[in-house]
Every structure is written in structure tokens, then in C-alpha cells.
Design a protein around this motif. Structure first.
Motif, short mmCIF file in Angstrom:
data_model
loop_
_atom_site.label_atom_id
_atom_site.label_comp_id
_atom_site.label_asym_id
_atom_site.label_seq_id
_atom_site.Cartn_x
_atom_site.Cartn_y
_atom_site.Cartn_z
N LYS A 1 -1.20 11.55 -1.29
CA LYS A 1 -2.00 10.83 -2.27
C LYS A 1 -1.81 9.33 -2.11
CE LYS A 1 -1.41 14.44 -5.79
NZ LYS A 1 -1.04 14.73 -7.17
N SER A 2 -2.87 8.60 -2.49
CA SER A 2 -2.80 7.15 -2.54
C SER A 2 -3.70 6.65 -3.66
CB SER A 2 -3.24 6.52 -1.22
OG SER A 2 -3.35 5.11 -1.35
N LYS A 3 -3.13 5.89 -4.60
CA LYS A 3 -3.96 5.28 -5.64
C LYS A 3 -4.82 4.18 -5.04
CE LYS A 3 -1.04 6.20 -9.63
NZ LYS A 3 -0.19 5.63 -10.67
N ALA A 4 -4.22 3.36 -4.18
CA ALA A 4 -4.96 2.24 -3.57
C ALA A 4 -6.10 2.75 -2.69
CB ALA A 4 -4.02 1.36 -2.76
N GLY A 5 -5.85 3.83 -1.96
CA GLY A 5 -6.87 4.41 -1.09
C GLY A 5 -7.80 5.36 -1.82
N ASP A 6 -7.48 5.66 -3.08
CA ASP A 6 -8.26 6.54 -3.92
C ASP A 6 -8.54 7.88 -3.23
OD1 ASP A 6 -9.59 7.34 -6.22
OD2 ASP A 6 -11.54 6.67 -5.45
N PHE A 7 -7.44 8.53 -2.77
CA PHE A 7 -7.62 9.84 -2.15
C PHE A 7 -6.46 10.76 -2.46
CE2 PHE A 7 -5.59 7.37 1.35
CZ PHE A 7 -4.48 8.15 1.59
N TYR B 1 0.87 -1.18 0.00
CA TYR B 1 0.00 0.00 0.00
C TYR B 1 0.91 1.22 0.00
CZ TYR B 1 -3.95 2.97 1.43
OH TYR B 1 -4.94 3.92 1.50
N ASP B 2 0.75 2.08 -1.01
CA ASP B 2 1.66 3.22 -1.19
C ASP B 2 0.99 4.54 -0.81
OD1 ASP B 2 3.49 1.43 -2.22
OD2 ASP B 2 3.08 1.94 -4.31
N LEU B 3 1.77 5.41 -0.17
CA LEU B 3 1.39 6.80 0.10
C LEU B 3 2.48 7.69 -0.47
CD1 LEU B 3 0.33 6.70 3.88
CD2 LEU B 3 -1.18 6.87 1.90
#
Length: 160
Positions: free
Chosen positions: A122-128, A107-109
């Protein structure tokens, strides 16, 4: 008369209360927080990356100490975040974090620091994508209890 003085005090008190409530109501910025889809116990390691220059390389530290993993996890969960628009510049200092999980996923931030204590997380996995005034770039040096050596890695290894 005493009644006139009492009425004036009540009017002043009511006006003061209205002003305070008005000021509180003016802050319509909704506070957000990160809700990870995993628990701190699921994190095997955290790879921290910093992109300091333009030479195509980055620095990397790998956090494996459970106390440091918990400290990083908790610091992200407790961040004060908003959905505020930020003027992005090409001079952003990038610090990113890859949480390597026990199920083999990650999980990337990614933090783009535009000014001292101002940036976008930002996080693609967290969609935010959130704005924060936290010193996330400072996590590189200041949050860990153990001293970790930074290694040079290719920029392509960083979370995108």
C-alpha cells in the motif's frame, strides 16, 4: 482416405488452439506496476522498518548505499501486482519503506505479509493497494549488498 485423415488432424489442431486461447483468456487479472513519481537518482536514503512484535517497538535499517537504493527501487518497479482482494489477518508481518528524497519529501510503501510470499503493498502517496506474491518481507535481509545493523525505534516512527 488421406483427405479424411488430414481433416481430422486439422480439426484436432483447431480445437487445441481454441483450448489454449481459452485458457489464456481466462486470466483476466490485470497486472499492475508501481510508477514512482521520482527517479532513483532523487533518493537520498531508504528507511526500512519491520514490526515483529506487539511491544510497541519496531526495527529500523537505513539504506544509503546507492547500489542498494537502486536495487530496492528497481525491485519495486518490477513487481508483479494485481488489484486482488486479500483476507487480512491481525497476524500480518509489516515491513515498510520510506524513500527520503532530495527535495526534502518522502514516499512511503507499506507491505502487509499474510503468508509466505503473499501480501498487500500500500501507498497513501501513490494512492494504491495491490496484492503481490513477491517476498517483500525478505527485502529486509536478502536484497542489500551491505550488512546494515537494525536499531529499535518506536512504532510511531513507521510509515502509516
Amino acid at each position: 482416405t488421406k483427405e479424411d485423415v488430414y481433416m481430422k488432424k486439422m480439426i484436432v489442431l483447431v480445437l487445441a488452439l481454441v483450448c489454449v486461447l481459452g485458457i489464456i483468456g481466462c486470466d483476466q487479472t490485470k497486472k499492475e506496476s508501481i510508477e514512482f513519481p521520482f527517479e532513483t537518482e532523487d533518493v537520498l536514503s531508504i528507511e526500512m522498518y519491520r514490526f515483529p512484535g506487539t511491544d510497541g517497538s519496531a526495527e529500523k535499517k537505513t539504506v544509503t548505499n546507492k547500489g542498494d537504493i537502486t536495487a530496492l527501487y528497481t525491485s519495486f518497479v518490477k513487481l508483479s501486482l494485481t488489484k486482488e482482494e486479500v483476507e487480512e489477518t491481525t497476524e500480518a508481518k509489516i515491513t515498510s519503506f520510506r524513500f527520503n528524497l532530495s527535495d526534502g519529501t518522502s514516499y512511503d510503501l507499506i507491505y502487509y505479509g499474510y503468508d509466505i510470499k503473499k501480501g498487500t503493498l500500500k501507498s497513501k502517496a501513490g494512492d494504491f493497494e495491490y496484492f503481490t506474491i513477491a517476498d517483500i518481507g525478505g527485502y529486509w535481509d536478502g536484497l542489500l549488498s551491505t550488512e546494515l545493523e537494525a536499531t529499535i525505534v518506536d512504532i510511531s516512527e513507521m510509515p502509516q
